[in-house]
Design a protein around this motif. Structure first.
Motif: not given
Lengths: 93, 215
Positions: A12-15, A55-58, A60-64, A69-75
């Motif tokens: 997960f950390i390596l995501i 979250a299209p293609d992992y 999120i608009e306006g986000m790094n 990608y981390y948030l998408s993974g968590m979700l």
């Protein structure tokens, strides 16, 4: 049981390594690709029905990108555990 | 790859749903039989692991990328039906939340990445069970079989849905699709899935994470 979580956490950390590739999967091209390669965009692809993704293609608009990608993974992981949790509760009854 | 919406003709979408629905129903029954306090957390974790490894896009020569699936590992531990359902669930979340793979093509994506992958892996593992390389080969086979199904689904599109020489959906036939898709899975993504499955399986055995694993 805990032992399966350690390698999962490491992966997960390596995501963000998954972001190294800018290239799309074969055939998952943007519509412009078809325009260039064929001179037209196949009608079905042009008029495809799309579900509005959260979250299209992992991303999120306006986000790094890495953060998104981390948030998408968590979700995703949370949803999967959530579904199995509910499934377990339902079966226990 | 996850087939997006618009790539498959409506008739293909309907056919794939018609094929997948009864399979999902059987798989759900099998999952229910297997779920108990010890298996549930592990099956949930392996499903989450499948989601995570699909996020690792691996770039390959030729300007494209791909990923492992993780179906094989679940298949050799819990059987092909459970694995198929777990990966289908992952695909559903990817389609609905992340727009990764279409909704009209969800059944098609499940038939290849969940069912074809899990069943081929499972049976190859059963045959080679005694050999230490069984999980590696089984992971590789799973991805290669998935890519063959993908090729069939994509490759027939220009044959069945072309009007006035203009393909309506996915435009490239077998001659282009087969070498590109199956070739890259034989050489790259299958190898990654094989290594992942082998290492993960050994880890699970060594740490006695799942008793059923030594069977």
């Amino acid at each position: 049981m805990k032992k399966i979580l350690y390698p999962m956490i490491i992966l997960f950390i390596l995501i963000p390594l998954g972001l190294i590739s800018e290239n799309p999967a074969w055939a998952e091209w943007e519509n412009e690709y078809y325009q260039e390669a064929l001179g037209f965009i196949p009608e079905g692809i042009l008029n495809a029905f799309h579900v509005k993704a959260l979250a299209p293609d992992y991303t999120i608009e306006g986000m790094n990108d890495i953060l998104a990608y981390y948030l998408s993974g968590m979700l995703g992981v949370a949803l999967i555990f959530g579904i199995f949790y509910l499934l377990g509760k339902k079966l226990a009854r | 790859m996850h087939i997006p919406d618009g790539y498959l003709s409506p008739i293909t979408c309907i056919a794939t749903y018609a094929a997948a629905l009864p399979l999902w129903m059987i798989a759900f029954k099998k999952l229910k039989e297997q779920l108990d306090e010890t298996t549930l957390p592990l099956i949930a974790s392996l499903s989450a692991l499948s989601f995570i490894i699909m996020m690792f896009n691996i770039p390959i020569p030729g300007g494209t990328s791909g990923h492992a699936v993780g179906a094989s590992l679940i298949a050799i531990l819990f059987g092909p039906w459970v694995a198929s359902l777990c990966v289908s669930l992952v695909l559903l979340i990817q389609a609905l939340i992340f727009g990764d793979g279409g909704v009209t093509t969800l059944a098609a994506n499940a038939l290849m990445m969940a069912f074809a992958s899990s069943f081929s892996s499972y049976y190859v593992f059963q045959i080679l069970k005694k050999k230490s390389f069984a999980p590696y080969i089984s992971g590789w086979i799973g991805i290669v079989c998935a890519s063959i199904v993908l090729t069939l689904l994509l490759g027939i599109q220009p044959l069945i849905a072309t009007v006035d020489a203009q393909p309506l959906y996915f435009p490239f036939g077998f001659a282009i699709t087969f070498p590109a898709v199956v070739g890259s899975h034989i050489l790259f993504f299958g190898v990654v899935e094989g290594i992942f499955t082998g290492i993960a399986y050994r880890y699970i055995l060594k740490n006695r994470i799942y008793k059923g694993a030594s069977a």
